[in-house]
Design a protein around this motif. Structure first.
Motif, mmCIF file in Angstrom:
data_model
loop_
_atom_site.group_PDB
_atom_site.id
_atom_site.type_symbol
_atom_site.label_atom_id
_atom_site.label_comp_id
_atom_site.label_asym_id
_atom_site.label_seq_id
_atom_site.Cartn_x
_atom_site.Cartn_y
_atom_site.Cartn_z
ATOM 1 N N GLU A 21 0.816 -1.207 0.000
ATOM 2 C CA GLU A 21 0.000 0.000 0.000
ATOM 3 C C GLU A 21 0.855 1.264 0.000
ATOM 4 N N GLY A 22 2.118 1.112 -0.346
ATOM 5 C CA GLY A 22 3.013 2.257 -0.392
ATOM 6 C C GLY A 22 3.538 2.697 0.956
ATOM 7 N N THR A 23 3.291 1.898 1.993
ATOM 8 C CA THR A 23 3.775 2.247 3.331
ATOM 9 C C THR A 23 5.271 2.024 3.435
ATOM 10 N N GLY A 24 5.927 2.854 4.248
ATOM 11 C CA GLY A 24 7.369 2.733 4.412
ATOM 12 C C GLY A 24 7.749 1.590 5.333
ATOM 13 N N PRO A 25 8.978 1.102 5.213
ATOM 14 C CA PRO A 25 9.427 -0.043 6.009
ATOM 15 C C PRO A 25 9.870 0.365 7.406
ATOM 16 N N VAL A 26 9.892 -0.601 8.306
ATOM 17 C CA VAL A 26 10.531 -0.439 9.606
ATOM 18 C C VAL A 26 12.040 -0.528 9.394
ATOM 19 N N LEU A 27 12.806 0.299 10.113
ATOM 20 C CA LEU A 27 14.264 0.182 10.128
ATOM 21 C C LEU A 27 14.667 -0.470 11.445
ATOM 22 N N VAL A 28 15.309 -1.626 11.354
ATOM 23 C CA VAL A 28 15.830 -2.336 12.519
ATOM 24 C C VAL A 28 17.340 -2.156 12.528
ATOM 25 N N PHE A 118 27.529 9.567 10.958
ATOM 26 C CA PHE A 118 26.915 8.268 10.692
ATOM 27 C C PHE A 118 25.410 8.328 10.917
ATOM 28 N N VAL A 119 24.999 8.900 12.055
ATOM 29 C CA VAL A 119 23.569 8.987 12.354
ATOM 30 C C VAL A 119 22.859 9.867 11.327
ATOM 31 N N GLU A 120 23.515 10.948 10.901
ATOM 32 C CA GLU A 120 22.922 11.799 9.875
ATOM 33 C C GLU A 120 22.745 11.030 8.565
ATOM 34 N N ALA A 121 23.710 10.169 8.259
ATOM 35 C CA ALA A 121 23.576 9.347 7.053
ATOM 36 C C ALA A 121 22.415 8.363 7.192
ATOM 37 N N SER A 179 24.123 2.789 18.662
ATOM 38 C CA SER A 179 22.725 2.391 18.587
ATOM 39 C C SER A 179 21.835 3.334 19.392
ATOM 40 N N MET A 180 22.277 3.689 20.595
ATOM 41 C CA MET A 180 21.512 4.618 21.425
ATOM 42 C C MET A 180 21.409 5.988 20.765
ATOM 43 N N LEU A 181 22.497 6.422 20.110
ATOM 44 C CA LEU A 181 22.482 7.723 19.449
ATOM 45 C C LEU A 181 21.532 7.719 18.257
ATOM 46 N N VAL A 182 21.483 6.615 17.524
ATOM 47 C CA VAL A 182 20.519 6.495 16.426
ATOM 48 C C VAL A 182 19.100 6.647 16.970
ATOM 49 N N GLU A 183 18.820 5.959 18.077
ATOM 50 C CA GLU A 183 17.483 6.044 18.680
ATOM 51 C C GLU A 183 17.147 7.471 19.102
ATOM 52 N N LEU A 184 18.103 8.151 19.729
ATOM 53 C CA LEU A 184 17.886 9.521 20.201
ATOM 54 C C LEU A 184 17.686 10.493 19.045
ATOM 55 N N ARG A 185 18.631 10.513 18.106
ATOM 56 C CA ARG A 185 18.604 11.511 17.038
ATOM 57 C C ARG A 185 17.411 11.317 16.097
ATOM 58 N N LEU A 186 17.078 10.089 15.767
ATOM 59 C CA LEU A 186 15.935 9.884 14.875
ATOM 60 C C LEU A 186 14.632 10.231 15.572
ATOM 61 N N ALA A 187 14.562 10.015 16.884
ATOM 62 C CA ALA A 187 13.381 10.458 17.629
ATOM 63 C C ALA A 187 13.278 11.978 17.609
ATOM 64 N N GLU A 188 14.427 12.659 17.719
ATOM 65 C CA GLU A 188 14.425 14.125 17.666
ATOM 66 C C GLU A 188 13.923 14.632 16.320
ATOM 67 N N HIS A 189 14.080 13.828 15.278
ATOM 68 C CA HIS A 189 13.621 14.221 13.942
ATOM 69 C C HIS A 189 12.238 13.664 13.626
ATOM 70 N N GLY A 190 11.531 13.210 14.649
ATOM 71 C CA GLY A 190 10.129 12.847 14.469
ATOM 72 C C GLY A 190 9.841 11.392 14.176
ATOM 73 N N TYR A 191 10.850 10.538 14.125
ATOM 74 C CA TYR A 191 10.600 9.120 13.887
ATOM 75 C C TYR A 191 10.158 8.431 15.174
ATOM 76 N N PRO A 192 9.123 7.594 15.133
ATOM 77 C CA PRO A 192 8.806 6.761 16.290
ATOM 78 C C PRO A 192 9.947 5.755 16.505
ATOM 79 N N THR A 193 10.532 5.743 17.685
ATOM 80 C CA THR A 193 11.668 4.868 17.937
ATOM 81 C C THR A 193 11.404 3.959 19.131
#
Length: 337
Positions: A21-28, A118-121, A179-193
């Protein structure tokens, strides 16, 4: 080329990762190193890649992200010449679950360098693939026995993702991981983490412990709704349990420590306190001396480096590097995740 794109190389053509349905994937994200007790994260990632349909999406530059002197690559020497080298890898794969639903798996060696870049990438790639949510896998040593089911603790920015999974329940100051930094920074950019931290018996933190990997996969399926296979890991865990039991049997001192851990585990699980935690200040955790050098040395010497039979093949994973980010094999007492 922009700066962040120098950290990775995309495959061409890029695999399709959008849902029907065009939905985006989960990133693990499942990075080995600091928070990978029992090699549970590495085993889980390998299991997902090998047991499901998988395509390479992107490869990160080890030269940019890894400090080779803190964890030196392994060279193969024939007796006359060098014939091979096992270089660290960090990749993203597109994987389809048993129902054909795609998700992204970022797995491999935790970066030593350039964490923010790395997290920005990773964020840029998440934007590109319209990622719907981000879930991290971790494994930590705890004062629990191998004779009881693995336990898990959940954390993250979106309580709805975590459901009824147990929480830590108290604030902590802890050493960071990529891994913790990925969780923090992506949450700051609005991703559910969300993050899933499985608990591994501390005396087996340097061995391979597939039971914890199975718990990670089961919890990942619960959090994401993905249909993920776990039977091979459960079979491997049963074999490891038999091996450890045979090594413990007959050693009265080791048996007494395992029995003490069982009593503590059973008391905790039977507790009706709503926010009880294995890390709570009023819990009576055994001391490092009590848990004992003998138990750790006895079992670690017996099981370290053992192959684990997963998906019908014998596999051997590299040991964690012994740099400053190596996990402490003793159980945390309230200051680590």
């Amino acid at each position: 080329m922009d700066e962040k794109s120098t950290l990775y190389e995309l495959e061409f053509p890029v695999p399709q990762v959008a849902g029907e349905e065009g939905t985006g994937p989960v990133l693990v994200h499942a990075m080995e190193g600091f928070a990978d007790a029992g090699h549970a994260v590495a085993l889980a990632a390998e299991h997902l890649r090998d047991s499901l349909e998988s395509e390479l999406v992107a490869t990160f530059s080890a030269d940019e992200l890894i400090d080779y002197r803190s964890r030196r690559p392994t060279m193969t020497f024939s007796g006359q010449e060098f014939t091979d080298v096992d270089m660290p890898e960090l990749t993203i794969h597109a994987i389809r679950d048993n129902a054909g639903r795609p998700f992204l798996l970022l797995a491999g060696n935790e970066p030593d360098l350039r964490w923010e870049r790395f997290v920005e990438a990773v964020r840029g790639l998440s934007d590109h693939f319209n990622v719907s949510s981000v879930v991290g896998l971790n494994a930590i040593p705890m004062a629990i026995p191998h004779t009881r089911p693995s336990t898990i603790t959940a954390h993250g920015s979106d309580a709805s993702l975590l459901g009824d999974l147990p929480r830590w329940g108290s604030p902590l100051k802890i050493p960071a991981s990529a891994s913790m930094l990925v969780e923090l920074r992506l949450a700051e950019h609005g991703y559910p983490t969300a993050g899933l931290s499985v608990h591994v018996p501390h005396y087996l933190s340097q061995a391979q412990y597939p039971g914890a990997s199975a718990m990670l996969i089961e919890s990942l399926a619960t959090v994401t709704g993905l249909d993920l296979p776990v039977a091979a890991l459960e079979n491997a865990a049963a074999k490891v349990r038999v091996q450890i039991d045979s090594e413990v049997e007959g050693n009265a001192e080791v048996e007494s420590v395992v029995s003490a851990l069982e009593s503590q585990y059973d008391a905790f699980t039977s507790s009706e306190t709503e926010k009880a935690s294995l890390l709570a200040a009023d819990e009576s955790l055994p001391s490092g001396d009590e848990l004992g050098a003998e138990l750790e040395a006895f079992l670690a010497d017996q099981t370290a480096g053992d192959d684990v039979d997963v998906d019908g093949a014998r596999r051997e994973l590299p040991e964690d590097h012994d740099g400053p980010d190596s996990p402490n094999p003793t159980p945390p007492t309230g200051d680590g995740v």
